[in-house]
Enzyme design. Structure first.
Site, PDB file in Angstrom:
ATOM      1  CB  ALA A  70     122.694  56.797 -19.909  1.00 28.65           C
ATOM      2  N   GLY A  71     125.114  55.697 -17.644  1.00 27.65           N
ATOM      3  CA  GLY A  71     125.540  55.901 -16.264  1.00 27.65           C
ATOM      4  C   GLY A  71     124.381  55.788 -15.283  1.00 27.65           C
ATOM      5  CG  LEU A  72     120.866  56.952 -15.790  1.00 26.31           C
ATOM      6  CD1 LEU A  72     119.571  57.340 -16.501  1.00 26.31           C
ATOM      7  CD2 LEU A  72     121.060  57.830 -14.550  1.00 26.31           C
ATOM      8  CB  SER A  73     123.077  51.295 -12.563  1.00 23.29           C
ATOM      9  OG  SER A  73     124.146  51.985 -12.019  1.00 23.29           O
ATOM     10  CB  SER A  74     121.132  49.662 -18.164  1.00 20.82           C
ATOM     11  OG  SER A  74     122.424  49.662 -18.713  1.00 20.82           O
ATOM     12  CG  ASP A  81     126.389  51.150 -10.069  1.00 20.42           C
ATOM     13  OD1 ASP A  81     126.416  52.165  -9.355  1.00 20.42           O
ATOM     14  OD2 ASP A  81     127.110  51.009 -11.078  1.00 20.42           O
ATOM     15  CB  THR A 117     133.284  57.314  -2.332  1.00 12.60           C
ATOM     16  OG1 THR A 117     131.943  57.295  -2.838  1.00 12.60           O
ATOM     17  CG2 THR A 117     133.788  58.750  -2.323  1.00 12.60           C
ATOM     18  CG  ASP A 118     131.551  52.203  -5.477  1.00 12.41           C
ATOM     19  OD1 ASP A 118     132.598  52.616  -6.021  1.00 12.41           O
ATOM     20  OD2 ASP A 118     130.633  51.622  -6.115  1.00 12.41           O
TER      21      ASP A 118
HETATM   22  C1  GLA Z   1     130.267  53.077 -11.661  1.00 12.35           C
HETATM   23  C2  GLA Z   1     130.542  51.852 -10.812  1.00 12.35           C
HETATM   24  C3  GLA Z   1     130.231  52.134  -9.339  1.00 12.35           C
HETATM   25  C4  GLA Z   1     130.928  53.409  -8.863  1.00 12.35           C
HETATM   26  C5  GLA Z   1     130.669  54.553  -9.843  1.00 12.35           C
HETATM   27  C6  GLA Z   1     131.435  55.790  -9.491  1.00 12.35           C
HETATM   28  O1  GLA Z   1     128.892  53.355 -11.657  1.00 12.35           O
HETATM   29  O2  GLA Z   1     129.748  50.773 -11.243  1.00 12.35           O
HETATM   30  O3  GLA Z   1     130.610  51.027  -8.552  1.00 12.35           O
HETATM   31  O4  GLA Z   1     132.299  53.204  -8.679  1.00 12.35           O
HETATM   32  O5  GLA Z   1     130.988  54.194 -11.168  1.00 12.35           O
HETATM   33  O6  GLA Z   1     130.981  56.308  -8.288  1.00 12.35           O
END
Ligand code: GLA
Length: 384
Positions: free
Chosen positions: A125-129, A174, A38-39
């Site tokens: 891992a999808g935790l925004s390292s 993130d 959504t961002d």
């Molecule tokens: C990644 C992107 C974010 C966002 C998510 C999905 O983490 O870095 O900006 O788009 O995917 O919600």
């Protein structure tokens, strides 16, 4: 955990430089409770910063160079603040160079520094390292240059570093949660205005991260394709972004869209509504209702946005079988990585063990399942 990292970067700094660092900067990774994809549609997200972080121990240099030793990679990297205007080697140092470039390009002063980095946000891992590293760097540059910390401005600069230097076309979520998170709270972000609202996470629940042990492949191309499909849907409705389409307008005209665009738009439009509802319900302490919205979000990401995968679906199903679980969903970009569950606090530890064991039995992979604490955004400590 973070106390350990703090000691580790500090000791390594002292070993290498024979003196104490001037600053210790840290920035967290994140988990998103609801509001995915959504961002970049100017919509709403509800992430929290987690107690997995990147730390830097640093001191100023007199020249315009940055020199960093990464404990995790066992590597040294240096670059000039006046140097190349393009990405070079790839790898972790590009996040630092990207932030330096974005700061300079925005007309903000930078000064040279040297130090040591370490982190415990799992990579990919999808935790925004990567956001954690960017914000730790931004916090460091601000401290070294004596500039006042502005979380929103710095999140934008870090996002630019990621978009234009590293070359990943992510949204703002993130970076903004890593910059502006608060202990004990989730953060409702309006990704158009960048207004934020803290939402208290009641003590009676735990947020559990469930890392499937799978890593996303081909995520960039799939991510960019989803973005393009969302933009096409917004054009169809004649609005700047899908944020501007409400559920009623969508329902009235969705049959005019081709099947794929229709599904993508349906996810985003309903996910925005779910995210706003979830923030209100969390605030009111209606946790069962928040959990139900998380469940619905997962179904939508799986069936309409098509960014889940079988391991994530299995993890989410196993989590929901546990009585302590209020709701569960994949989190972040998808295609691999983590799910997140909202779990009654008293059952959370047993939940984590049971789900991990069942997941290994069913899938044959070792997951990492842990209760997360909602943490403070990027911060710096002066030791001088
Ligand atoms: C990644 C992107 C974010 C966002 C998510 C999905 O983490 O870095 O900006 O788009 O995917 O919600």
């Amino acid at each position: 955990m973070s106390g350990e990292l703090r000691a580790r970067v500090r000791e390594e700094f002292e070993r290498r430089f024979g003196a104490a660092p001037s600053f210790l900067a840290r920035a967290p990774g994140r988990v998103n409770l609801i509001g995915d994809h959504t961002d970049y549609n100017d919509g709403f997200v509800l992430p929290m910063a987690i107690d997995r972080e990147v730390w830097l121990a640093v001191r100023a240099r007199t020249d315009r160079r940055v020199a960093v030793h990464s404990i995790d990679f066992g590597e040294d990297a240096t670059f000039s603040l006046d140097g190349a205007r393009a990405r070079d080697s790839g790898g972790w140092v590009e996040y630092l160079r990207g932030v330096a470039w974005a700061l300079e390009d925005d007309g903000r002063p930078t000064r040279g520094w040297e130090g040591v980095a370490a982190g415990d946000v799992p990579l990919g891992a999808g935790l925004s390292s990567s956001a954690a590293l960017e914000l730790a760097a931004a916090r460091t540059f601000s401290a070294i240059s004596g500039v006042v910390w502005q979380p929103v401005a710095m999140a934008r600069i870090a996002q630019r570093a990621e978009n234009e230097w590293v070359g990943v076309n992510c949204g703002i979520m993130d970076q903004l949660i890593s910059a502006a998170g608060a202990a004990g709270h989730a953060l409702l972000i309006d990704c158009r205005s960048l207004e934020t609202q803290l939402v208290l996470i009641p003590d009676s629940v735990a947020v559990v991260v469930l890392d499937t042990g799978t890593r996303r492949g081909l995520v960039d191309s799939a991510y960019n394709e989803r973005r393009a499909q969302c933009e096409a849907a917004a054009r169809f409705f004649g609005v700047p972004a899908l944020r501007d389409v409400d559920v009623a307008t969508f329902t009235a005209r969705e049959h005019e869209l081709d099947p794929v665009t229709r599904k993508r738009a349906r996810h985003v439009i309903h996910e925005n509504a779910r995210t706003l509802d979830a923030a209100q319900l969390l605030e009111r302490g209606d946790l069962a209702a928040v959990g139900a919205l998380m469940d619905a979000s997962h179904a939508s990401l799986r069936d309409d946005f098509e960014v889940s995968r079988s391991e994530l679906d299995t993890m989410v199903e196993l989590a929901r079988r546990d009585d302590a679980c209020l709701g569960a969903r994949m989190t972040g970009a998808g295609f691999g990585g983590c799910a997140v569950a909202l779990v009654r606090r008293e059952g959370a530890d047993t939940f984590a063990c049971d789900v991990a064991r069942m997941y290994t039995e069913v899938v044959g992979l070792e997951p990492a399942v842990y209760v997360c604490a909602a943490s403070q955004g990027a911060s710096v400590e002066s030791l001088d």
